[in-house]
Motif scaffolding. Structure first.
Motif, PDB file in Angstrom:
ATOM      1  N   ALA A   1       0.830  -1.204   0.000  1.00  0.00           N
ATOM      2  CA  ALA A   1       0.000   0.000   0.000  1.00  0.00           C
ATOM      3  C   ALA A   1       0.866   1.255   0.000  1.00  0.00           C
ATOM      4  O   ALA A   1       0.581   2.223  -0.715  1.00  0.00           O
ATOM      5  N   ILE A   2       1.944   1.241   0.778  1.00  0.00           N
ATOM      6  CA  ILE A   2       2.841   2.390   0.823  1.00  0.00           C
ATOM      7  C   ILE A   2       3.565   2.549  -0.511  1.00  0.00           C
ATOM      8  O   ILE A   2       3.753   3.670  -1.013  1.00  0.00           O
ATOM      9  N   LEU A   3       3.964   1.442  -1.119  1.00  0.00           N
ATOM     10  CA  LEU A   3       4.612   1.499  -2.427  1.00  0.00           C
ATOM     11  C   LEU A   3       3.670   2.100  -3.466  1.00  0.00           C
ATOM     12  O   LEU A   3       4.064   2.943  -4.282  1.00  0.00           O
ATOM     13  N   LEU A   4       2.410   1.692  -3.430  1.00  0.00           N
ATOM     14  CA  LEU A   4       1.415   2.234  -4.347  1.00  0.00           C
ATOM     15  C   LEU A   4       1.174   3.716  -4.073  1.00  0.00           C
ATOM     16  O   LEU A   4       0.980   4.506  -5.007  1.00  0.00           O
ATOM     17  N   MET A   5       1.208   4.105  -2.805  1.00  0.00           N
ATOM     18  CA  MET A   5       1.033   5.505  -2.439  1.00  0.00           C
ATOM     19  C   MET A   5       2.090   6.375  -3.116  1.00  0.00           C
ATOM     20  O   MET A   5       1.787   7.436  -3.670  1.00  0.00           O
ATOM     21  N   TRP A   6       3.344   5.887  -3.119  1.00  0.00           N
ATOM     22  CA  TRP A   6       4.423   6.659  -3.738  1.00  0.00           C
ATOM     23  C   TRP A   6       4.283   6.698  -5.260  1.00  0.00           C
ATOM     24  O   TRP A   6       4.614   7.699  -5.894  1.00  0.00           O
ATOM     25  N   LEU A   7       3.803   5.623  -5.846  1.00  0.00           N
ATOM     26  CA  LEU A   7       3.577   5.608  -7.297  1.00  0.00           C
ATOM     27  C   LEU A   7       2.528   6.648  -7.697  1.00  0.00           C
ATOM     28  O   LEU A   7       2.711   7.396  -8.666  1.00  0.00           O
ATOM     29  N   LEU A   8       1.443   6.699  -6.950  1.00  0.00           N
ATOM     30  CA  LEU A   8       0.387   7.667  -7.245  1.00  0.00           C
ATOM     31  C   LEU A   8       0.858   9.086  -6.935  1.00  0.00           C
ATOM     32  O   LEU A   8       0.494  10.038  -7.640  1.00  0.00           O
ATOM     33  N   ALA A   9       1.672   9.223  -5.885  1.00  0.00           N
ATOM     34  CA  ALA A   9       2.212  10.543  -5.545  1.00  0.00           C
ATOM     35  C   ALA A   9       3.101  11.069  -6.660  1.00  0.00           C
ATOM     36  O   ALA A   9       3.121  12.272  -6.952  1.00  0.00           O
ATOM     37  N   LEU A  10       3.846  10.172  -7.303  1.00  0.00           N
ATOM     38  CA  LEU A  10       4.694  10.561  -8.425  1.00  0.00           C
ATOM     39  C   LEU A  10       3.851  11.122  -9.573  1.00  0.00           C
ATOM     40  O   LEU A  10       4.163  12.188 -10.132  1.00  0.00           O
ATOM     41  N   ILE A  11       2.792  10.414  -9.910  1.00  0.00           N
ATOM     42  CA  ILE A  11       1.902  10.863 -10.987  1.00  0.00           C
ATOM     43  C   ILE A  11       1.261  12.206 -10.625  1.00  0.00           C
ATOM     44  O   ILE A  11       1.247  13.150 -11.434  1.00  0.00           O
ATOM     45  N   ASN A  12       0.771  12.304  -9.384  1.00  0.00           N
ATOM     46  CA  ASN A  12       0.118  13.537  -8.951  1.00  0.00           C
ATOM     47  C   ASN A  12       1.086  14.708  -8.928  1.00  0.00           C
ATOM     48  O   ASN A  12       0.719  15.841  -9.271  1.00  0.00           O
ATOM     49  N   GLY A  13       2.330  14.458  -8.523  1.00  0.00           N
ATOM     50  CA  GLY A  13       3.317  15.525  -8.456  1.00  0.00           C
ATOM     51  C   GLY A  13       3.591  16.139  -9.821  1.00  0.00           C
ATOM     52  O   GLY A  13       3.689  17.366  -9.960  1.00  0.00           O
ATOM     53  N   VAL A  14       3.716  15.295 -10.833  1.00  0.00           N
ATOM     54  CA  VAL A  14       3.948  15.782 -12.198  1.00  0.00           C
ATOM     55  C   VAL A  14       2.733  16.570 -12.690  1.00  0.00           C
ATOM     56  O   VAL A  14       2.866  17.646 -13.297  1.00  0.00           O
ATOM     57  N   ILE A  15       1.547  16.038 -12.411  1.00  0.00           N
ATOM     58  CA  ILE A  15       0.310  16.716 -12.838  1.00  0.00           C
ATOM     59  C   ILE A  15       0.205  18.097 -12.204  1.00  0.00           C
ATOM     60  O   ILE A  15      -0.059  19.095 -12.885  1.00  0.00           O
ATOM     61  N   PHE A  16       0.438  18.175 -10.897  1.00  0.00           N
ATOM     62  CA  PHE A  16       0.258  19.441 -10.198  1.00  0.00           C
ATOM     63  C   PHE A  16       1.353  20.447 -10.534  1.00  0.00           C
ATOM     64  O   PHE A  16       1.094  21.660 -10.502  1.00  0.00           O
ATOM     65  N   TYR A  17       2.544  19.981 -10.850  1.00  0.00           N
ATOM     66  CA  TYR A  17       3.584  20.908 -11.281  1.00  0.00           C
ATOM     67  C   TYR A  17       3.135  21.633 -12.553  1.00  0.00           C
ATOM     68  O   TYR A  17       3.259  22.856 -12.669  1.00  0.00           O
ATOM     69  N   CYS A  18       2.594  20.873 -13.475  1.00  0.00           N
ATOM     70  CA  CYS A  18       2.114  21.458 -14.734  1.00  0.00           C
ATOM     71  C   CYS A  18       0.923  22.390 -14.500  1.00  0.00           C
ATOM     72  O   CYS A  18       0.850  23.483 -15.073  1.00  0.00           O
ATOM     73  N   LEU A  19      -0.008  21.964 -13.644  1.00  0.00           N
ATOM     74  CA  LEU A  19      -1.202  22.764 -13.391  1.00  0.00           C
ATOM     75  C   LEU A  19      -0.872  24.065 -12.667  1.00  0.00           C
ATOM     76  O   LEU A  19      -1.425  25.125 -12.993  1.00  0.00           O
ATOM     77  N   TRP A  20       0.020  24.000 -11.685  1.00  0.00           N
ATOM     78  CA  TRP A  20       0.400  25.217 -10.954  1.00  0.00           C
ATOM     79  C   TRP A  20       1.131  26.193 -11.865  1.00  0.00           C
ATOM     80  O   TRP A  20       0.903  27.395 -11.797  1.00  0.00           O
ATOM     81  N   GLN A  21       2.030  25.661 -12.712  1.00  0.00           N
ATOM     82  CA  GLN A  21       2.742  26.532 -13.644  1.00  0.00           C
ATOM     83  C   GLN A  21       1.755  27.234 -14.575  1.00  0.00           C
ATOM     84  O   GLN A  21       1.868  28.445 -14.840  1.00  0.00           O
ATOM     85  N   ARG A  22       0.801  26.488 -15.095  1.00  0.00           N
ATOM     86  CA  ARG A  22      -0.184  27.070 -16.002  1.00  0.00           C
ATOM     87  C   ARG A  22      -1.040  28.110 -15.299  1.00  0.00           C
ATOM     88  O   ARG A  22      -1.328  29.176 -15.861  1.00  0.00           O
ATOM     89  N   GLU A  23      -1.427  27.827 -14.064  1.00  0.00           N
ATOM     90  CA  GLU A  23      -2.266  28.760 -13.316  1.00  0.00           C
ATOM     91  C   GLU A  23      -1.534  30.071 -13.044  1.00  0.00           C
ATOM     92  O   GLU A  23      -2.120  31.149 -13.162  1.00  0.00           O
ATOM     93  N   MET A  24      -0.242  29.985 -12.689  1.00  0.00           N
ATOM     94  CA  MET A  24       0.507  31.195 -12.374  1.00  0.00           C
ATOM     95  C   MET A  24       0.785  32.040 -13.610  1.00  0.00           C
ATOM     96  O   MET A  24       0.938  33.253 -13.518  1.00  0.00           O
ATOM     97  N   LYS A  25       0.851  31.418 -14.768  1.00  0.00           N
ATOM     98  CA  LYS A  25       1.029  32.172 -16.004  1.00  0.00           C
ATOM     99  C   LYS A  25      -0.212  32.985 -16.337  1.00  0.00           C
ATOM    100  O   LYS A  25      -0.130  34.052 -16.962  1.00  0.00           O
ATOM    101  N   ASN A  26      -1.356  32.487 -15.888  1.00  0.00           N
ATOM    102  CA  ASN A  26      -2.618  33.149 -16.200  1.00  0.00           C
ATOM    103  C   ASN A  26      -3.052  34.150 -15.139  1.00  0.00           C
ATOM    104  O   ASN A  26      -4.068  34.834 -15.293  1.00  0.00           O
TER     105      ASN A  26
END
Length: 232
Positions: free
Chosen positions: A202-227
């Motif tokens: 479960a902890i291993l899966l948590m880190w896998l999902l955290a990796l995906i979420n981290g990449v997604i949110f980096y892109c979303l935050w960058q886009r939001e701050m540009k706007n």
């Protein structure tokens, strides 16, 4: 007042975001159950996933999930002899959850109750990288003397997590770049521990999902701050 807070916490979510959150939660619970993980390990993983999702959305509620996760994850890490992770979660994450609540509350967009996001200057980015390198070497040496299973990896994830948590509290987009590196290292570290039989799927899966979420949110935050215009 509580009702109004809850309503605002659930405001401004896109339907796809809610679907993704539901998918992550169901996947974590279902796979953990199928592979025979403990209820405690599953609860730690689910709250960890929810913390990253709600933090990415900039919602105060992320810290309520984080409080439980930091305690539970620390206990699981202790059983796996990852002492750097124990110190990180019990000695740093847990109190920083309360600091985050306090700081984020002062920098909210009142209409949707989400934080105002920021980014570091290049000078502070270089300073952060230098501090991370020196601190990782020092912590790795200490963990090696303590008999840690993976002193370099444990030190790397610990130091970057400390810095990333500071950037999280300060609402900086660079946190997601650091969390991505932490997530990759943590996946490798917990996979090795899982192979020894003392880890948690479960902890291993948590880190896998955290990796995906981290990449997604980096892109979303960058886009939001540009706007939006930059605010302190």
């Amino acid at each position: 007042m509580l009702k109004n807070f809850i309503i605002k916490e659930f405001s401004n979510w896109h339907p796809l975001e809610l679907v993704w959150m539901s998918f992550c939660t169901v996947l974590t619970v279902g796979l953990s159950y199928y592979l025979g993980d403990t209820v405690f390990g599953t609860a730690a993983a689910v709250t960890g996933v929810l913390y990253s999702l709600w933090a990415g959305k900039g919602k105060l509620s992320c810290y309520f999930f984080g409080i439980f996760n930091s305690f539970a994850y620390g206990l699981i890490a202790f059983k796996a002899t990852l002492y750097g992770e124990v110190i990180l979660n019990w000695g740093w994450y847990f109190p920083m959850m309360f600091a985050g609540l306090f700081c984020w509350k002062k920098h909210l967009k009142k209409d949707v109750q989400e934080i105002i996001k920021r980014k570091l200057s290049w000078q502070y980015r270089l300073l952060t990288a230098a501090i991370a390198a020196v601190a990782t070497a020092a912590v790795a040496f200490g963990l090696y003397k303590m008999g840690d299973q993976a002193p370099v990896l444990d030190a790397f994830t610990t130091v970057l997590s400390v810095i990333a948590m500071v950037l999280t509290v300060k609402r900086c987009v660079e946190q997601w770049a650091l969390w991505t590196m932490v997530n990759i290292a943590s996946i490798y570290m917990w996979y090795k521990v899982y192979l020894t039989g003392s880890g948690s799927i479960a902890i291993l899966l948590m880190w896998l999902l955290a990796l995906i979420n981290g990449v997604i949110f980096y892109c979303l935050w960058q886009r939001e701050m540009k706007n939006e215009p930059q605010r302190k």
